[in-house]
Design a protein around this motif. Sequence first.
Motif, PDB file in Angstrom:
ATOM      1  N   HIS A 230      43.955  75.176  34.506  1.00 44.32           N
ATOM      2  CA  HIS A 230      42.726  75.013  34.436  1.00 44.32           C
ATOM      3  C   HIS A 230      42.185  73.615  35.061  1.00 44.32           C
ATOM      4  CE1 HIS A 230      42.920  77.801  30.965  1.00 44.32           C
ATOM      5  NE2 HIS A 230      42.323  78.422  31.960  1.00 44.32           N
ATOM      6  N   PRO A 231      43.110  72.495  34.647  1.00 44.98           N
ATOM      7  CA  PRO A 231      42.937  71.286  34.875  1.00 44.98           C
ATOM      8  C   PRO A 231      43.520  70.673  36.187  1.00 44.98           C
ATOM      9  CG  PRO A 231      43.481  71.079  32.727  1.00 44.98           C
ATOM     10  CD  PRO A 231      44.229  72.416  33.380  1.00 44.98           C
ATOM     11  N   THR A 232      44.092  71.738  37.113  1.00 38.95           N
ATOM     12  CA  THR A 232      45.006  71.320  38.066  1.00 38.95           C
ATOM     13  C   THR A 232      44.440  70.539  39.231  1.00 38.95           C
ATOM     14  OG1 THR A 232      46.111  73.467  37.973  1.00 38.95           O
ATOM     15  CG2 THR A 232      46.449  72.363  40.129  1.00 38.95           C
ATOM     16  N   LEU A 233      42.995  70.732  39.326  1.00 40.59           N
ATOM     17  CA  LEU A 233      42.097  69.920  40.251  1.00 40.59           C
ATOM     18  C   LEU A 233      42.532  68.299  40.045  1.00 40.59           C
ATOM     19  CD1 LEU A 233      38.897  71.860  40.733  1.00 40.59           C
ATOM     20  CD2 LEU A 233      40.821  71.483  42.382  1.00 40.59           C
ATOM     21  N   VAL A 234      43.137  67.917  38.779  1.00 37.78           N
ATOM     22  CA  VAL A 234      43.366  66.444  38.755  1.00 37.78           C
ATOM     23  C   VAL A 234      44.234  65.922  40.006  1.00 37.78           C
ATOM     24  CG1 VAL A 234      43.095  66.349  36.353  1.00 37.78           C
ATOM     25  CG2 VAL A 234      45.164  66.761  37.360  1.00 37.78           C
ATOM     26  N   ILE A 235      45.025  66.742  40.512  1.00 37.57           N
ATOM     27  CA  ILE A 235      46.113  66.270  41.500  1.00 37.57           C
ATOM     28  C   ILE A 235      45.255  65.967  42.953  1.00 37.57           C
ATOM     29  CG2 ILE A 235      47.945  67.257  43.063  1.00 37.57           C
ATOM     30  CD1 ILE A 235      48.762  68.860  40.475  1.00 37.57           C
ATOM     31  N   PRO A 236      44.627  66.942  43.501  1.00 36.62           N
ATOM     32  CA  PRO A 236      43.851  66.269  44.563  1.00 36.62           C
ATOM     33  C   PRO A 236      42.657  65.518  44.428  1.00 36.62           C
ATOM     34  CG  PRO A 236      43.206  68.490  44.018  1.00 36.62           C
ATOM     35  CD  PRO A 236      44.248  68.113  43.275  1.00 36.62           C
ATOM     36  N   GLU A 237      42.244  65.359  43.182  1.00 35.13           N
ATOM     37  CA  GLU A 237      41.301  64.488  42.748  1.00 35.13           C
ATOM     38  C   GLU A 237      41.523  62.984  42.581  1.00 35.13           C
ATOM     39  OE1 GLU A 237      37.257  62.776  41.454  1.00 35.13           O
ATOM     40  OE2 GLU A 237      38.276  64.214  42.779  1.00 35.13           O
ATOM     41  N   LEU A 238      43.084  62.817  41.989  1.00 33.30           N
ATOM     42  CA  LEU A 238      43.664  61.879  42.092  1.00 33.30           C
ATOM     43  C   LEU A 238      43.970  61.121  43.498  1.00 33.30           C
ATOM     44  CD1 LEU A 238      44.662  59.287  40.470  1.00 33.30           C
ATOM     45  CD2 LEU A 238      47.021  60.614  40.016  1.00 33.30           C
ATOM     46  N   MET A 239      44.366  61.990  44.233  1.00 28.01           N
ATOM     47  CA  MET A 239      44.657  61.645  45.795  1.00 28.01           C
ATOM     48  C   MET A 239      43.407  61.281  46.449  1.00 28.01           C
ATOM     49  SD  MET A 239      48.021  62.242  46.674  1.00 28.01           S
ATOM     50  CE  MET A 239      47.779  62.672  48.409  1.00 28.01           C
ATOM     51  N   ARG A 240      42.178  61.954  46.087  1.00 22.00           N
ATOM     52  CA  ARG A 240      41.010  61.370  46.759  1.00 22.00           C
ATOM     53  C   ARG A 240      40.576  60.034  46.176  1.00 22.00           C
ATOM     54  NH1 ARG A 240      36.158  60.495  45.612  1.00 22.00           N
ATOM     55  NH2 ARG A 240      36.172  60.835  43.414  1.00 22.00           N
ATOM     56  N   ILE A 241      40.797  59.935  44.994  1.00 22.90           N
ATOM     57  CA  ILE A 241      40.468  58.487  44.615  1.00 22.90           C
ATOM     58  C   ILE A 241      41.379  57.348  45.171  1.00 22.90           C
ATOM     59  CG2 ILE A 241      40.360  57.001  42.594  1.00 22.90           C
ATOM     60  CD1 ILE A 241      39.267  59.434  40.923  1.00 22.90           C
ATOM     61  N   LEU A 242      42.672  57.564  45.140  1.00 20.35           N
ATOM     62  CA  LEU A 242      43.564  56.753  45.823  1.00 20.35           C
ATOM     63  C   LEU A 242      43.311  56.382  47.170  1.00 20.35           C
ATOM     64  CD1 LEU A 242      47.004  57.840  43.745  1.00 20.35           C
ATOM     65  CD2 LEU A 242      45.484  55.773  43.379  1.00 20.35           C
ATOM     66  N   ILE A 243      43.140  57.469  47.851  1.00 16.82           N
ATOM     67  CA  ILE A 243      42.996  57.363  49.342  1.00 16.82           C
ATOM     68  C   ILE A 243      41.602  56.696  49.756  1.00 16.82           C
ATOM     69  CG2 ILE A 243      42.807  58.690  51.753  1.00 16.82           C
ATOM     70  CD1 ILE A 243      45.157  60.512  50.435  1.00 16.82           C
ATOM     71  N   ASP A 244      40.658  57.567  49.304  1.00 16.12           N
ATOM     72  CA  ASP A 244      39.187  57.254  49.768  1.00 16.12           C
ATOM     73  C   ASP A 244      38.585  55.977  48.964  1.00 16.12           C
ATOM     74  OD1 ASP A 244      39.607  59.531  50.923  1.00 16.12           O
ATOM     75  OD2 ASP A 244      37.826  60.576  50.022  1.00 16.12           O
ATOM     76  N   GLU A 245      38.846  55.819  47.625  1.00 13.05           N
ATOM     77  CA  GLU A 245      38.499  54.552  47.088  1.00 13.05           C
ATOM     78  C   GLU A 245      39.281  53.253  46.838  1.00 13.05           C
ATOM     79  OE1 GLU A 245      36.536  55.794  43.213  1.00 13.05           O
ATOM     80  OE2 GLU A 245      35.680  57.765  44.519  1.00 13.05           O
TER      81      GLU A 245
END
Length: 813
Positions: free
Chosen positions: A319-334
């Motif tokens: 259920h919380p697997t989206l932490v993986i692409p979300e962490l990638m998004r924050i690290l790359i985009d922000e």
Amino acid sequence: MFNNKELFKTAFKEQLVSRLGKSIEEATADDIYKILGMLIREYIGREWAETNQMYKTRQEKQVYYFSMEFLIGRLLGNNLLNLGMLETVRDGLLDLGWNLEGIEEQEPDAGLGNGGLGRLAACFLDSLASLGYAGHGCGIRYKYGLFEQKIIDGQQVELPDDWLQKSNVWEERRADKKVEVRFWGQVEVREEDGRTIFNTINYEKVWAVPYDVPVIGYGDLHVNTLRLWSAESAIEPAKMRMEGQNSYYKFLDYNRSVESISEFLYPDDSGYEGKLLRLKQQYFLCSAGLQSVLRTFDKQGLRYSDLPNKIAVHINDTHPTLVIPELMRILIDEKGFGWDEAWDVTTRTVSYTNHTLLSEALEKWPVNMMRELLPRVYMIIEEINKRFCGMLLERFPARQDLVSEVAIIESDQVKMAHLAIVGSYSVNGVAQLHTDLLKSNVMKPFYDLFPERFNNKTNGITHRRWLMHANPELSHLISESIGTGWITHPYQLLDLERLKHDSSFRDKIMSIKRNNKLRLAAYIEQKQGITVDPDSIFDVQVKRLHAYKRQLMNILHVMHLYNEIKDHPSADRVPRTFIFGAKAAPGYYLAKSIIKLINVVADVVNKDPQVNDKLKVLFLENYSVSLAEKIIPAANVSEQISTAGKEASGTGNMKFMMNGALTIGTLDGANVEMHEMLGDENMFLFGLRSEEVLNYYRYGGYLARDMYNQDPRIKRVMDQLVSPGPFCCHEREFGLIYQSVLDHNDEFFVLRDFGSYADTQAIIDQTYLDQQAWASKSIVNIAHAGHFSSDCTINRYASDIWHIHPVQSSLHV
């Protein structure tokens, strides 16, 4: 305030007057509960703040356990127990004319979970705090729980579980900690100073507002945090009014869609809108939780390359697997990371627990839905998949079949378990058999690729709630007999084994069991008006209703016993009381039909004077943590009868074992490890082994109709499902059950295992006649239950996966 009964009484009466303007004579039970909760909250407030400050000051590595469920149950009694104040408060309240057990009944069970997954998360939080680890929970504050179950005319009826109706005394709203979560929109891509910049525009903004619940450890006071997120509107109504005609109604539509995100657990996902809402919930949890975690990390002024050394993010199932692409998004985009650097940090930060071997429970999301709702996140998942598949083709150029088998995106579906494995550094199963089956069968291609990531961590339960709080008479006897060391070192329960032949101790064990049965019998009579024999065998199956858990086999066996008693009414029999408790998912019609069957059988059996002195059947509605605390200490027999290879672990099996019930079960989940410790003589095994089940699935060879034709016991009970008689009013009443077993060839081998099950139940009857021998087996079960304490499980997670150590506290109570 709480260390002395007289001081407690004085403080309590003062708070009652100052907060509610009432004297003790005017107070209601709900008033007493609220004031107790407020006193505890105030009492631990300083320690809560100091625990968090201590973690930050020492820059301790902290674990964040992401889960869609935290089935925490009632907190009042458990918090008093962990604070060492239970007896003081109980005695003080008695002096004031109140019974603590009655006050605990005023607290609703928190509607934050459904079954074993959520209860495991709650046990883990208790152990993290009690062992002094810096570990917190991250979940959703559902306005309504799964549902409140009522049984009307034998059928399950779902009512709203409005658990927050009278507010929640334990939570603290942290509006200053709210974060923004974004849905929908379009991604703009541009080049800037040699970097590719991704910017999402026209998105819908939602506020995630945290509500914090203190998690109070036992003994040396650590107070960790369960942070629950609530979705709130991020648009002011006044601003909407300025945007023209119908803006007010647009705002109402928007506000309703926002509130629905945290409104209730597990919306029906049989249609598109339900699936979309589930996906929204999952991203909402992941994005809000990660933003909060990283904000705490930022305050330490450390480099993000150090993140895996200071933060462990653990995902409880997919259920919380989206932490993986979300962490990638924050690290790359922000944070300005490049892909490789971000991927390195992410895959050293996230770890994953798999909870199922059922293919239908391994989550998949439609590509179009993911792309539209979460455009930037989907782009990242697509890139992860592209690079992963590219790596595979480079290593195995001739294995296109392997690529399609393990791809994250395949057949227009995003496979969350695949993403969880590829994007994490640790993948654990929850019992040795489960882990072995993951490696050899369900996830074999991934195990072949990443063998170092796979490990086993057998589930556990907190013995403080499930033995000390649920069964105080037994826990006091244990402490009198072997000392109190077992409370903090549960393996010391093994010292009980030397007492298994002590007749005095055996008598005390059976006396305590009978007292617990009397209490449950009183509850049953109060709730259902049915009298049960406390000297009968209390045979219990309480858990989520699912076909693979085989409640059906249990109730078919009860029908068989009824038939035998009717055929031979004068034969001697050991009286049995069969107790069921289960909720079925609202759209799971087979499961709901089984609930109806259990209630119909109960009605027939309990009203038949020729049978009901030897056999009783109860279905206890609205099964919950607090109801489990009444049932489990009273059980003689624990039904753990799932199809071998289907139950990942089970934790109910551990709770019953810890309270001295003997298990009838298959070699499935953690039953395997229980059997390794207990041996054949201290539990009752039956049925197919997991390898036999797998062979049937792979090669065929099983025909349910053959079992039906060969065993007259089976034929009789199956016919009774669809033929007019004691259990069937019309032929279609249980036709769905009949079809699932005979027309659809009995997917979970109920008929194949029925004969073995019935024979083993007969052995239980004979064993129970020798009460001293039964007590010895019960003692051995309790003695070995320390192995399944969640303290032991969390220590293994801490050392093997998270690489954290207990934080020595300078705090005192």
